[in-house]
Enzyme design. Structure first.
Site, PDB file in Angstrom:
ATOM      1  N   GLU A 122       1.391   5.460   0.969  1.00 51.86           N
ATOM      2  CA  GLU A 122       0.693   6.662   1.799  1.00 51.86           C
ATOM      3  C   GLU A 122       1.026   7.878   1.119  1.00 51.86           C
ATOM      4  O   GLU A 122       2.109   8.203   0.588  1.00 51.86           O
ATOM      5  CB  GLU A 122       1.364   6.637   3.006  1.00 51.86           C
ATOM      6  CG  GLU A 122       0.926   7.729   3.994  1.00 51.86           C
ATOM      7  CD  GLU A 122       1.589   7.775   5.502  1.00 51.86           C
ATOM      8  OE1 GLU A 122       1.322   6.517   6.139  1.00 51.86           O
ATOM      9  OE2 GLU A 122       2.165   8.734   5.885  1.00 51.86           O
TER      10      GLU A 122
ATOM     11  N   PHE B 196      13.616  12.854   9.101  1.00 51.15           N
ATOM     12  CA  PHE B 196      12.645  11.835   9.447  1.00 51.15           C
ATOM     13  C   PHE B 196      12.958  10.787  10.755  1.00 51.15           C
ATOM     14  O   PHE B 196      12.129  10.698  11.583  1.00 51.15           O
ATOM     15  CB  PHE B 196      12.180  10.869   8.242  1.00 51.15           C
ATOM     16  CG  PHE B 196      11.686  11.702   7.036  1.00 51.15           C
ATOM     17  CD1 PHE B 196      10.886  12.809   7.413  1.00 51.15           C
ATOM     18  CD2 PHE B 196      12.021  11.424   5.787  1.00 51.15           C
ATOM     19  CE1 PHE B 196      10.326  13.665   6.304  1.00 51.15           C
ATOM     20  CE2 PHE B 196      11.573  12.125   4.676  1.00 51.15           C
ATOM     21  CZ  PHE B 196      10.744  12.960   4.819  1.00 51.15           C
TER      22      PHE B 196
ATOM     23  N   ASP C  30       0.202  14.118  16.977  1.00 53.08           N
ATOM     24  CA  ASP C  30       1.114  14.739  17.677  1.00 53.08           C
ATOM     25  C   ASP C  30       0.517  16.074  17.922  1.00 53.08           C
ATOM     26  O   ASP C  30       0.198  16.658  17.013  1.00 53.08           O
ATOM     27  CB  ASP C  30       2.483  14.944  17.020  1.00 53.08           C
ATOM     28  CG  ASP C  30       3.053  13.521  17.229  1.00 53.08           C
ATOM     29  OD1 ASP C  30       3.233  13.040  18.469  1.00 53.08           O
ATOM     30  OD2 ASP C  30       3.808  13.282  16.267  1.00 53.08           O
TER      31      ASP C  30
ATOM     32  N   HIS D  53       4.059  -1.265   3.616  1.00 54.43           N
ATOM     33  CA  HIS D  53       3.323   0.036   3.629  1.00 54.43           C
ATOM     34  C   HIS D  53       4.316   1.254   2.997  1.00 54.43           C
ATOM     35  O   HIS D  53       5.269   1.335   4.070  1.00 54.43           O
ATOM     36  CB  HIS D  53       2.657   0.452   4.741  1.00 54.43           C
ATOM     37  CG  HIS D  53       1.722   1.674   4.717  1.00 54.43           C
ATOM     38  ND1 HIS D  53       0.508   1.677   3.837  1.00 54.43           N
ATOM     39  CD2 HIS D  53       1.889   2.894   5.328  1.00 54.43           C
ATOM     40  CE1 HIS D  53       0.196   2.971   3.944  1.00 54.43           C
ATOM     41  NE2 HIS D  53       0.677   3.774   4.921  1.00 54.43           N
TER      42      HIS D  53
ATOM     43  N   ARG E 211      -3.345   8.733  17.340  1.00 55.11           N
ATOM     44  CA  ARG E 211      -3.762   9.829  18.324  1.00 55.11           C
ATOM     45  C   ARG E 211      -3.250  11.177  17.648  1.00 55.11           C
ATOM     46  O   ARG E 211      -4.072  11.911  17.778  1.00 55.11           O
ATOM     47  CB  ARG E 211      -2.648   9.665  19.659  1.00 55.11           C
ATOM     48  CG  ARG E 211      -2.765  10.761  20.519  1.00 55.11           C
ATOM     49  CD  ARG E 211      -1.659  10.483  21.353  1.00 55.11           C
ATOM     50  NE  ARG E 211      -0.676  10.995  20.985  1.00 55.11           N
ATOM     51  CZ  ARG E 211       0.848  11.000  21.735  1.00 55.11           C
ATOM     52  NH1 ARG E 211       0.917  10.931  22.982  1.00 55.11           N
ATOM     53  NH2 ARG E 211       1.839  11.688  21.130  1.00 55.11           N
TER      54      ARG E 211
ATOM     55  N   SER F 227       0.789  -1.153   0.040  1.00 56.77           N
ATOM     56  CA  SER F 227      -0.089  -0.258  -0.050  1.00 56.77           C
ATOM     57  C   SER F 227       0.875   1.299   0.184  1.00 56.77           C
ATOM     58  O   SER F 227       2.056   1.117   0.511  1.00 56.77           O
ATOM     59  CB  SER F 227      -0.910  -0.096   1.190  1.00 56.77           C
ATOM     60  OG  SER F 227       0.005  -0.273   2.369  1.00 56.77           O
TER      61      SER F 227
HETATM   62  C1  LIG Z   1       1.633   4.380  10.084  1.00 53.24           C
HETATM   63  C2  LIG Z   1       1.575   5.986  10.914  1.00 53.24           C
HETATM   64  C3  LIG Z   1       0.559   7.007  10.119  1.00 53.24           C
HETATM   65  C4  LIG Z   1       0.758   8.002  10.881  1.00 53.24           C
HETATM   66  N1  LIG Z   1      -0.007   9.096  10.361  1.00 53.24           N
HETATM   67  C5  LIG Z   1      -0.111  10.326  10.861  1.00 53.24           C
HETATM   68  C6  LIG Z   1      -0.938  11.214  10.370  1.00 53.24           C
HETATM   69  O1  LIG Z   1      -1.618  10.995   9.343  1.00 53.24           O
HETATM   70  N2  LIG Z   1      -1.358  12.113  10.952  1.00 53.24           N
HETATM   71  C7  LIG Z   1      -0.490  12.563  12.171  1.00 53.24           C
HETATM   72  O2  LIG Z   1      -0.590  13.793  12.897  1.00 53.24           O
HETATM   73  N3  LIG Z   1       0.626  11.729  12.662  1.00 53.24           N
HETATM   74  C8  LIG Z   1       0.596  10.316  12.187  1.00 53.24           C
HETATM   75  N4  LIG Z   1       1.461   9.696  12.583  1.00 53.24           N
HETATM   76  C9  LIG Z   1       2.204   9.868  13.719  1.00 53.24           C
HETATM   77  C10 LIG Z   1       1.476   9.657  15.115  1.00 53.24           C
HETATM   78  O3  LIG Z   1       0.222  10.303  15.046  1.00 53.24           O
HETATM   79  C11 LIG Z   1       2.154   9.970  16.465  1.00 53.24           C
HETATM   80  O4  LIG Z   1       3.380   8.913  16.263  1.00 53.24           O
HETATM   81  C12 LIG Z   1       1.897  10.039  17.580  1.00 53.24           C
HETATM   82  O5  LIG Z   1       2.668  10.657  18.386  1.00 53.24           O
HETATM   83  C13 LIG Z   1       1.278   8.845  18.294  1.00 53.24           C
HETATM   84  O6  LIG Z   1       0.161   8.084  17.503  1.00 53.24           O
HETATM   85  P1  LIG Z   1      -0.387   6.950  18.054  1.00 53.24           P
HETATM   86  O7  LIG Z   1      -1.812   6.517  17.244  1.00 53.24           O
HETATM   87  O8  LIG Z   1       0.484   5.689  18.035  1.00 53.24           O
HETATM   88  O9  LIG Z   1      -0.624   7.001  19.505  1.00 53.24           O
HETATM   89  P2  LIG Z   1      -1.013   6.029  20.754  1.00 53.24           P
HETATM   90  O10 LIG Z   1      -1.022   4.733  20.392  1.00 53.24           O
HETATM   91  O11 LIG Z   1      -2.086   6.859  21.691  1.00 53.24           O
HETATM   92  O12 LIG Z   1       0.307   6.214  21.634  1.00 53.24           O
HETATM   93  C14 LIG Z   1       1.189   7.321  21.825  1.00 53.24           C
HETATM   94  C15 LIG Z   1       1.960   7.486  23.047  1.00 53.24           C
HETATM   95  O13 LIG Z   1       1.411   7.507  24.110  1.00 53.24           O
HETATM   96  C16 LIG Z   1       1.625   6.166  25.028  1.00 53.24           C
HETATM   97  N5  LIG Z   1       0.259   5.549  25.406  1.00 53.24           N
HETATM   98  C17 LIG Z   1      -0.594   5.216  24.525  1.00 53.24           C
HETATM   99  N6  LIG Z   1      -1.761   4.821  25.178  1.00 53.24           N
HETATM  100  C18 LIG Z   1      -1.645   5.020  26.359  1.00 53.24           C
HETATM  101  C19 LIG Z   1      -2.211   5.116  27.714  1.00 53.24           C
HETATM  102  N7  LIG Z   1      -3.629   4.588  27.626  1.00 53.24           N
HETATM  103  N8  LIG Z   1      -1.875   5.545  28.882  1.00 53.24           N
HETATM  104  C20 LIG Z   1      -0.592   5.990  28.863  1.00 53.24           C
HETATM  105  N9  LIG Z   1       0.359   6.410  27.677  1.00 53.24           N
HETATM  106  C21 LIG Z   1      -0.348   5.769  26.563  1.00 53.24           C
HETATM  107  C22 LIG Z   1       2.273   5.162  23.979  1.00 53.24           C
HETATM  108  O14 LIG Z   1       3.086   4.440  24.666  1.00 53.24           O
HETATM  109  C23 LIG Z   1       2.797   6.279  23.249  1.00 53.24           C
HETATM  110  O15 LIG Z   1       4.116   6.624  23.760  1.00 53.24           O
HETATM  111  C24 LIG Z   1       1.582   8.363  12.029  1.00 53.24           C
HETATM  112  C25 LIG Z   1       2.374   7.360  12.507  1.00 53.24           C
HETATM  113  C26 LIG Z   1       2.356   6.075  11.937  1.00 53.24           C
HETATM  114  C27 LIG Z   1       3.248   5.095  12.567  1.00 53.24           C
END
Ligand SMILES: Cc1cc2nc3c(=O)[nH]c(=O)nc-3n(C[C@H](O)[C@H](O)[C@H](O)COP(=O)(O)OP(=O)(O)OC[C@H]3O[C@@H](n4cnc5c(N)ncnc54)[C@H](O)[C@@H]3O)c2cc1C
Length: 285
Positions: free
Chosen positions: A10, A212, A102, A262, A100, A8
């Protein structure tokens, strides 16, 4: 390479008129290789969700390939997220990359505005409100999320996303295949069976690769960094080196059992197309 692997691409919503103008050609060239889907990023806090939606429509218009929007939740409300999900469902979207996102650290405090703080809450919300209408992909970090305190803790948070209903995971970029294999082994020991798809970032410049990797906590092996630095003024030489390194990484991953790849295309057809061709994927076109 085995043609059974899925792959896929991105994309991100173009930020300039030039980027917008060239997007259909990029989509067309990538689509011709037969990807499973395109995913489209969006900024944290919903800043460019319209851009994500517009880009998604372009993918459908210019390729007919499935398009999966990224949806970030931090700082957002249930009502906003539900509205985005409804709009995507009405547009025929079947897959969401749930993240989530950033935002400044202050946005992550439990007392901060916004009704979501972590991606597992978004996954639960999608399942609660939209059942199985979407296949949900989440992010995985073989080398640990940069804000996490320890690998075990980070992995437990990954597990919560899976338990909340994620169907698959896409990894952060990495250049150490062993970090991916270690992550998959940990999944196996934890009884996690969803596919974990490596995220592949092509190498196109010394400065971008360092940036990056620095931005997402990925380790850039010293020998790669040294070679890129040496080649930084030789564009053709650097691209050739980068395609070689990343092709070997992909081959190692696929031979080691990765279910697919991906590609982070950064809205360029090349060098992703070269990688896809080297791996034999493009033969489907
Ligand atoms: C494939 C991919 C695509 C992405 N696309 C985008 C995008 O389109 N836009 C963008 O803004 N960013 C994007 N990102 C970056 C991503 O948003 C960041 O890495 C962000 O900081 C974490 O998102 P996450 O969904 O992994 O968060 P989470 O899974 O919520 O984790 C974030 C952090 O919080 C901690 N954590 C998780 N759950 C809990 C909890 N319940 N209590 C305490 N700590 C917790 C985790 O250990 C981690 O350190 C992408 C990353 C990847 C790998």
């Amino acid at each position: 390479m085995d043609l059974q692997h899925s792959f896929s691409f991105e994309l991100f919503p173009p930020r300039t008129p030039e980027g917008l103008a060239k997007l259909p050609a990029v989509i067309g060239a990538l689509a011709a290789t037969g990807p499973e889907f395109f995913s489209i990023t969006h900024g944290a806090g919903g800043s460019d969700q319209d851009g994500t939606y517009e880009t998604l429509l372009k993918v459908v218009e210019h390729s007919g390939v499935e398009a999966a929007p990224h949806l970030t939740c931090v700082g957002s409300t249930r009502a906003h997220i539900a509205a985005h999900l409804d709009r995507y469902q009405a547009a025929g979207v079947k897959r969401i990359v749930a993240l989530r996102g950033d935002l400044p650290a202050t946005a992550l405090s439990p007392s901060a505005p916004g009704e979501f703080h972590y991606a597992n809450e978004l996954v639960s919300f999608i399942r609660e409100t939209h059942g199985d209408a979407f296949r949900i992909e989440v992010a995985a970090y073989p080398e640990m999320h940069p804000q996490a305190n320890a690998p075990r803790e980070d992995f437990e948070h990954f597990r919560r996303k899976v338990e909340a209903g994620a169907d698959a995971a896409l990894t952060q970029l990495f250049y150490n295949a062993d970090a991916y294999f270690d992550f998959v082994e940990r999944c196996g020991r934890a009884g996690i069976t969803i596919p974990v798809i490596p995220g592949i970032m092509p190498i196109t410049s010394f400065a971008n690769t360092v940036r990056f990797c620095g931005g997402c906590g990925a380790d850039l092996p010293r020998w790669i960094k040294l070679r890129l630095e040496e080649l930084k003024d030789d564009k053709a030489g650097l691209l050739e080196f980068g395609v070689g390194v990343v092709t070997r990484l992909c081959e190692t991953l696929l031979r080691g059992g990765a279910p697919g790849l991906h590609f982070y295309t950064v809205n360029h057809a090349e060098p992703t197309l070269s990688l896809v061709r080297n791996l034999g994927f493009g033969a489907r076109a």
